[in-house]
Design a protein around this motif. Sequence first.
Motif, PDB file in Angstrom:
ATOM      1  N   GLU A 108       0.791  -1.222  -0.119  1.00  0.00           N
ATOM      2  CA  GLU A 108      -0.113  -0.146   0.043  1.00  0.00           C
ATOM      3  C   GLU A 108       0.881   1.125  -0.084  1.00  0.00           C
ATOM      4  OE1 GLU A 108      -3.862   1.701   2.294  1.00  0.00           O
ATOM      5  OE2 GLU A 108      -2.737   0.292   3.379  1.00  0.00           O
ATOM      6  N   TRP A 109       1.867   1.294   0.924  1.00  0.00           N
ATOM      7  CA  TRP A 109       2.623   2.610   0.941  1.00  0.00           C
ATOM      8  C   TRP A 109       4.211   2.554   0.480  1.00  0.00           C
ATOM      9  CZ3 TRP A 109      -0.279   6.604   2.150  1.00  0.00           C
ATOM     10  CH2 TRP A 109      -1.336   6.462   2.691  1.00  0.00           C
ATOM     11  N   GLY A 110       4.556   1.357   0.052  1.00  0.00           N
ATOM     12  CA  GLY A 110       5.785   1.322  -0.568  1.00  0.00           C
ATOM     13  C   GLY A 110       7.017   1.448   0.453  1.00  0.00           C
ATOM     14  N   ARG A 111       8.016   2.126  -0.007  1.00  0.00           N
ATOM     15  CA  ARG A 111       9.347   2.315   0.763  1.00  0.00           C
ATOM     16  C   ARG A 111       8.977   3.080   1.890  1.00  0.00           C
ATOM     17  NH1 ARG A 111      13.310   4.869  -3.604  1.00  0.00           N
ATOM     18  NH2 ARG A 111      11.861   6.608  -4.141  1.00  0.00           N
ATOM     19  N   HIS A 112       7.961   3.805   2.104  1.00  0.00           N
ATOM     20  CA  HIS A 112       7.533   4.797   3.247  1.00  0.00           C
ATOM     21  C   HIS A 112       6.660   3.914   4.242  1.00  0.00           C
ATOM     22  CE1 HIS A 112       8.622   8.076   0.293  1.00  0.00           C
ATOM     23  NE2 HIS A 112       9.587   7.912   1.076  1.00  0.00           N
ATOM     24  N   ALA A 113       6.277   2.967   3.942  1.00  0.00           N
ATOM     25  CA  ALA A 113       5.450   1.965   4.908  1.00  0.00           C
ATOM     26  C   ALA A 113       6.134   1.624   6.043  1.00  0.00           C
ATOM     27  CB  ALA A 113       5.004   0.556   4.181  1.00  0.00           C
ATOM     28  N   SER A 114       5.333   1.711   7.034  1.00  0.00           N
ATOM     29  CA  SER A 114       6.138   1.153   8.581  1.00  0.00           C
ATOM     30  C   SER A 114       6.861   0.052   8.417  1.00  0.00           C
ATOM     31  CB  SER A 114       5.154   1.376   9.635  1.00  0.00           C
ATOM     32  OG  SER A 114       4.078   0.376   9.441  1.00  0.00           O
ATOM     33  N   HIS A 115       6.260  -0.892   7.690  1.00  0.00           N
ATOM     34  CA  HIS A 115       7.014  -2.277   7.502  1.00  0.00           C
ATOM     35  C   HIS A 115       7.823  -2.413   6.349  1.00  0.00           C
ATOM     36  CE1 HIS A 115       3.497  -2.962  10.169  1.00  0.00           C
ATOM     37  NE2 HIS A 115       4.509  -3.696  10.632  1.00  0.00           N
ATOM     38  N   ALA A 116       8.472  -1.386   5.795  1.00  0.00           N
ATOM     39  CA  ALA A 116       9.136  -1.512   4.483  1.00  0.00           C
ATOM     40  C   ALA A 116      10.290  -2.112   4.757  1.00  0.00           C
ATOM     41  CB  ALA A 116       9.361   0.039   4.016  1.00  0.00           C
ATOM     42  N   ARG A 117      11.035  -1.931   5.832  1.00  0.00           N
ATOM     43  CA  ARG A 117      12.350  -2.597   6.126  1.00  0.00           C
ATOM     44  C   ARG A 117      12.256  -3.944   6.803  1.00  0.00           C
ATOM     45  NH1 ARG A 117      12.893   2.826   5.508  1.00  0.00           N
ATOM     46  NH2 ARG A 117      14.738   3.529   4.723  1.00  0.00           N
ATOM     47  N   PHE A 118      10.774  -4.372   7.053  1.00  0.00           N
ATOM     48  CA  PHE A 118      10.963  -5.758   7.431  1.00  0.00           C
ATOM     49  C   PHE A 118      11.124  -6.762   6.564  1.00  0.00           C
ATOM     50  CE2 PHE A 118       8.131  -5.504  11.553  1.00  0.00           C
ATOM     51  CZ  PHE A 118       8.661  -4.210  11.958  1.00  0.00           C
ATOM     52  N   PHE A 119      10.906  -6.472   5.286  1.00  0.00           N
ATOM     53  CA  PHE A 119      11.282  -7.338   4.307  1.00  0.00           C
ATOM     54  C   PHE A 119      12.438  -6.963   3.490  1.00  0.00           C
ATOM     55  CE2 PHE A 119       6.593  -7.861   5.335  1.00  0.00           C
ATOM     56  CZ  PHE A 119       6.672  -9.163   5.138  1.00  0.00           C
ATOM     57  N   ASP A 120      12.967  -8.095   2.964  1.00  0.00           N
ATOM     58  CA  ASP A 120      14.201  -7.653   2.271  1.00  0.00           C
ATOM     59  C   ASP A 120      14.261  -7.371   0.560  1.00  0.00           C
ATOM     60  OD1 ASP A 120      16.936  -7.817   1.702  1.00  0.00           O
ATOM     61  OD2 ASP A 120      17.452  -9.801   2.116  1.00  0.00           O
ATOM     62  N   VAL A 121      13.545  -6.126   0.606  1.00  0.00           N
ATOM     63  CA  VAL A 121      13.370  -5.669  -0.663  1.00  0.00           C
ATOM     64  C   VAL A 121      14.137  -4.726  -1.390  1.00  0.00           C
ATOM     65  CG1 VAL A 121      11.644  -4.319  -1.867  1.00  0.00           C
ATOM     66  CG2 VAL A 121      10.742  -5.659  -0.068  1.00  0.00           C
ATOM     67  N   ASP A 122      14.829  -4.865  -2.708  1.00  0.00           N
ATOM     68  CA  ASP A 122      15.584  -3.947  -3.126  1.00  0.00           C
ATOM     69  C   ASP A 122      14.607  -2.897  -4.018  1.00  0.00           C
ATOM     70  OD1 ASP A 122      17.444  -2.589  -4.552  1.00  0.00           O
ATOM     71  OD2 ASP A 122      17.834  -4.272  -6.069  1.00  0.00           O
ATOM     72  N   LEU A 130      10.636  -1.032 -11.883  1.00  0.00           N
ATOM     73  CA  LEU A 130      10.598  -1.629 -10.384  1.00  0.00           C
ATOM     74  C   LEU A 130      10.956  -0.765  -9.271  1.00  0.00           C
ATOM     75  CD1 LEU A 130      11.227  -5.376 -10.814  1.00  0.00           C
ATOM     76  CD2 LEU A 130       9.004  -4.383 -10.214  1.00  0.00           C
ATOM     77  N   ARG A 131      11.353   0.407  -9.682  1.00  0.00           N
ATOM     78  CA  ARG A 131      12.098   1.479  -8.686  1.00  0.00           C
ATOM     79  C   ARG A 131      11.013   1.755  -7.805  1.00  0.00           C
ATOM     80  NH1 ARG A 131      15.917   4.584 -13.165  1.00  0.00           N
ATOM     81  NH2 ARG A 131      17.383   2.950 -13.435  1.00  0.00           N
ATOM     82  N   GLY A 132      11.200   1.808  -6.467  1.00  0.00           N
ATOM     83  CA  GLY A 132      10.237   2.023  -5.657  1.00  0.00           C
ATOM     84  C   GLY A 132       9.033   1.085  -5.504  1.00  0.00           C
ATOM     85  N   LYS A 133       9.136   0.173  -6.103  1.00  0.00           N
ATOM     86  CA  LYS A 133       8.110  -0.747  -6.379  1.00  0.00           C
ATOM     87  C   LYS A 133       8.507  -2.226  -5.878  1.00  0.00           C
ATOM     88  CE  LYS A 133       5.073   1.567  -9.915  1.00  0.00           C
ATOM     89  NZ  LYS A 133       4.335   1.409 -10.763  1.00  0.00           N
ATOM     90  N   VAL A 174      -5.104  -0.361  -2.859  1.00  0.00           N
ATOM     91  CA  VAL A 174      -4.796   0.856  -3.802  1.00  0.00           C
ATOM     92  C   VAL A 174      -4.313   1.717  -2.558  1.00  0.00           C
ATOM     93  CG1 VAL A 174      -5.857   2.759  -4.937  1.00  0.00           C
ATOM     94  CG2 VAL A 174      -6.533   0.043  -5.359  1.00  0.00           C
ATOM     95  N   CYS A 175      -3.200   2.632  -2.877  1.00  0.00           N
ATOM     96  CA  CYS A 175      -2.803   3.560  -2.047  1.00  0.00           C
ATOM     97  C   CYS A 175      -3.994   4.535  -1.967  1.00  0.00           C
ATOM     98  CB  CYS A 175      -1.340   4.134  -2.476  1.00  0.00           C
ATOM     99  SG  CYS A 175      -0.493   5.202  -1.485  1.00  0.00           S
ATOM    100  N   PRO A 176      -4.131   5.261  -0.688  1.00  0.00           N
ATOM    101  CA  PRO A 176      -5.133   6.363  -0.562  1.00  0.00           C
ATOM    102  C   PRO A 176      -4.670   7.756  -1.399  1.00  0.00           C
ATOM    103  CG  PRO A 176      -4.896   5.159   1.476  1.00  0.00           C
ATOM    104  CD  PRO A 176      -3.851   4.569   0.460  1.00  0.00           C
ATOM    105  N   HIS A 252       2.467   0.887  -5.551  1.00  0.00           N
ATOM    106  CA  HIS A 252       3.858   0.507  -5.193  1.00  0.00           C
ATOM    107  C   HIS A 252       4.073  -1.052  -5.509  1.00  0.00           C
ATOM    108  CE1 HIS A 252       2.817   4.085  -2.555  1.00  0.00           C
ATOM    109  NE2 HIS A 252       3.813   4.306  -3.245  1.00  0.00           N
ATOM    110  N   TYR A 253       3.589  -1.770  -6.286  1.00  0.00           N
ATOM    111  CA  TYR A 253       3.723  -2.997  -6.985  1.00  0.00           C
ATOM    112  C   TYR A 253       3.340  -2.938  -8.356  1.00  0.00           C
ATOM    113  CZ  TYR A 253      -1.455  -2.895  -5.991  1.00  0.00           C
ATOM    114  OH  TYR A 253      -2.715  -2.637  -5.886  1.00  0.00           O
ATOM    115  N   ARG A 254       4.072  -4.185  -8.886  1.00  0.00           N
ATOM    116  CA  ARG A 254       3.811  -4.279 -10.256  1.00  0.00           C
ATOM    117  C   ARG A 254       3.348  -5.713 -10.384  1.00  0.00           C
ATOM    118  NH1 ARG A 254       6.259  -6.217 -14.969  1.00  0.00           N
ATOM    119  NH2 ARG A 254       8.327  -6.488 -14.070  1.00  0.00           N
ATOM    120  N   LEU A 255       1.878  -5.856 -10.729  1.00  0.00           N
ATOM    121  CA  LEU A 255       1.357  -7.230 -11.052  1.00  0.00           C
ATOM    122  C   LEU A 255       2.114  -7.793 -12.091  1.00  0.00           C
ATOM    123  CD1 LEU A 255      -2.447  -6.779 -10.403  1.00  0.00           C
ATOM    124  CD2 LEU A 255      -0.499  -7.631  -8.680  1.00  0.00           C
TER     125      LEU A 255
END
Length: 972
Positions: A108-122, A130-133, A174-176, A252-255
Amino acid sequence: MTVPRSTLRLQLHKGFTFDDAAALADYFALLGVSHAYVSPITTATAGSTHGYDVVDYTKVDPELGGEDGLRRFVEKLRAVEMGLIVDIVPNHMGVGGSENAWWQDILEWGRHASHARFFDVDWHSPDPALRGKVLAPFLGASYGDELQGGKIRLAYRVDEGRFVIEYYGHVFPVCPVDYPSVFQEAPELALRFTGLTTQPADQPRAADACTALVTIAQTEGGQAAIEAILAAHSPDTPSGRDRLHRLLERQHYRLAWWRTAAAEVNWRSFFDVSTLGGVRVERPEVFAASHALIFRLFTEGLIDGVRVDHVDGLAEPREYCQRLRARLEELSAERPEGLRHGNGRTYCVVEKILARGEPLCRDWQVDGTTGYDFMNDVGALLHDPAGAEPLAALWAEITGKSASFADEALAARRKILAENLSAELDRVTRALHRIARDAQSTRDFTFTSIRRAVAELVVQFPVYRIYPVGGVRSAEDERFFSQALKAARAVLARADHVVLDQVAQWLGGKLPDETPQGEQRNERSERGRDRERDRNQAQAGQNPQPPSSASQRRAAQTLFSQLTSPVAAKAVEDTACYRYGRLISRNEVGADPGEFSLSVDAFHAGNRERIQAYPHAMLCTATHDHKRGEDVRARIAALSEIPDEWAATLRQWSTLNTPLRRGPNGGPSETSDINDWAPGPAAEAMLYQTLVGCWPLTLAPDDEAGVHALAERVAQWQLKALREAKLCTSWFAPDEGYEKECRDFLFDIVAPQRRNGFLQELSDFVGRIGPLGAVNGLQQTLLRLTSPGVPDLYQGTELWDFSLVDPDNRRPVDYELRRRWLGEIEEKGPPSEQMDNWRDGRVKLAVVRRALALRKHCELLFAQGEYLPLDVRGEHGGHVIAYARHAGSAFAIAIATRLAAPLLGAERDVPLVEAERWGDTAIIVPEALHSRVLFDWLSPNVPKADNERLFLRDALGVMPVALLVEEGVPKV
């Protein structure tokens, strides 16, 4: 509760819950185990049969009975003086579907999500799309086809006031921030969302706006507006489809099609499973959040220890284990009275695959592994080394393949790296390429040349991974890394050697400008500063600053290690082991099929090393991950003792069933072209081994229902084996026609009309080698229950375990039968009384019960006693293994028959060598036992040592195994 005396592994799921397990607590206690040891209890994906796809670390899985069910289970365990060990999964979470709130947050919020650094995302992918997604490779077909087909739709969640994208069971938020563009048909609804950004400070305002939308959307006008919005984004019309596509492009994602994951995924997955996302548990806030429940349950006394799943997937296994140990010990003082650990340590073991000669790092502060290394040792011990060469030659002759497993494994490694994990290879290469660009001397190293060097190192890597200390490889790491480096240099062109050597330096070598003094301390403090900086920048909504050179190298080392381990697992265990079939009894998790057998001396050496380094490590011979049951392997291992007979039998069966082969057009084939028929020579040979290994000793060839049920189970194994081999079919691109031909071949050769042909021959052959398999089965059972360590019993394997790979090894267990038989066994006396029932497994159950009872009666003897290999002399000394456990004045001697084919004879139909056949074979017993009477814990035998010699004709007169003690068996 202290260190377990013994454990029993249970696979929990909605069909076998805490309450189901609780109802069996009295049986487990009577069997003799001290601790139940269960699969993960945190909330997993709905319907999960294993629990490793965790979606919520903060709750006990409601499908298992929730926390209330857990408490009822523990209450029953405590009532029978048992404890509980739980499996924890720190490496990954389930990210498919919509059940993982942490994953939904970053969607929902991409790299600004509160859990963005919980997962190992590049988040800085070189792919502009895919930048920022986050790549979301969950579509069953290409994105365009699924969009055109109307399977991707915008939906509104009435209770949440949120818009989402639905695709079958998957839900993507869908991001608000994009709601104003969504609300073009209802501009009055957009006001509350106007001006929103993805910054953390705006996210609470977005939540309030969605809450308000719940009320507004319930009005007549609001309902009409929502319906208009959904209609405007409907994929059923060209304009709606275009608008939906544009909305998706802003998320913030690409299906994407699931097949894109191997080449394009920009987040670490578990192996190549795109529905399991890697968790960054090395971050303190992630560690705290993902372990809070387990720590609370431990503090409250509900659990007594942990088993760490897939420790090699973690960025820093050493630091993780140390942190876990420290926290558990800190909390142990808060546990209820009576549950505090008298030895000051909480039981903690790790799932770790060790290569031959690879030690478990002592500084991890764990109690050992979960036992794959022991399973490998005892499994290899069952094989006759004399069978290695003739069986390898047979395999090469009938299949046209290499006789060497190493060749098959190398080819599989290349395939897996190129086809399944290429995205991860690119990620390692990019990390190293960035380092190269930062120095004048290496700035001209190209991405492609670095990729070649890294790829060859990974392909040639002899162990799962390395564990640098302070960014530098240890001496133990260097031993294995240098092997890969030497092999890679031999393969790569000379022009690539300079790049290869530099890559080796970056991956933990000592750099010229580094000094050893304080290096580890400086590395750790710098790492801490980097993390603190990242947190501060994230809170301020800033982009991360470039990391230091040391941090870059450290990150590259981590990425490299998180690549070598899945390549090893997928290539060796999940590919080559399904391609190579000299004897598939050696194709097991944690084993090297290239190592055919193990000597008695080597087995003793392994036990002595374990008692010195990890005396409380688990000892297993069956697991939820095994490829075939412990007694399937034991019976197939017996073929190593009769290689010539097996070769003749295999050729005979292949000739007999030639008319049933499937040709290229689905009809019978008698072609000599090994690639022109199904299932093909390799798959056919492994199928015969499988049928020999799992054929129940009580199954008659004319039992149509029984044979059909067995064939269905073997068909499940066959399908998985063919797809894992990735030769004629695969999970990625299944050839259903070929798979059907293989299944038809299987059912044809076991059809009722074959009852007097192949089926009778199969049954007769199993009848002949069945006693050999039973000797092996009882041997490995006794060794597991008496060797240094904590013996683990996998659910149901107290009877003969003729299971195959999952899901077969996770079938429901008939505990009522086991409970009834155990009661009867207790009434009849020692296990030797069950020798008449050896075919149905009651003798094994009796051995398990009696050996565990002795461990309880003499707990310190087995927990702390020394291990003394015993010399065996005489004409059949090579057919026995014996050792003593000794502490104080107490002794226990374990004796097992091995490689029994020449002693049993072709006509012997019981797993017991006749006493007189042992001749002068004798065990040399410790001096303290000279001329003493010993009592067999497993039979009425009362053998007496003749000075230093204990003759096997006395010790093994009524059972193929013995467990000798002195009368009274005093506690130490």
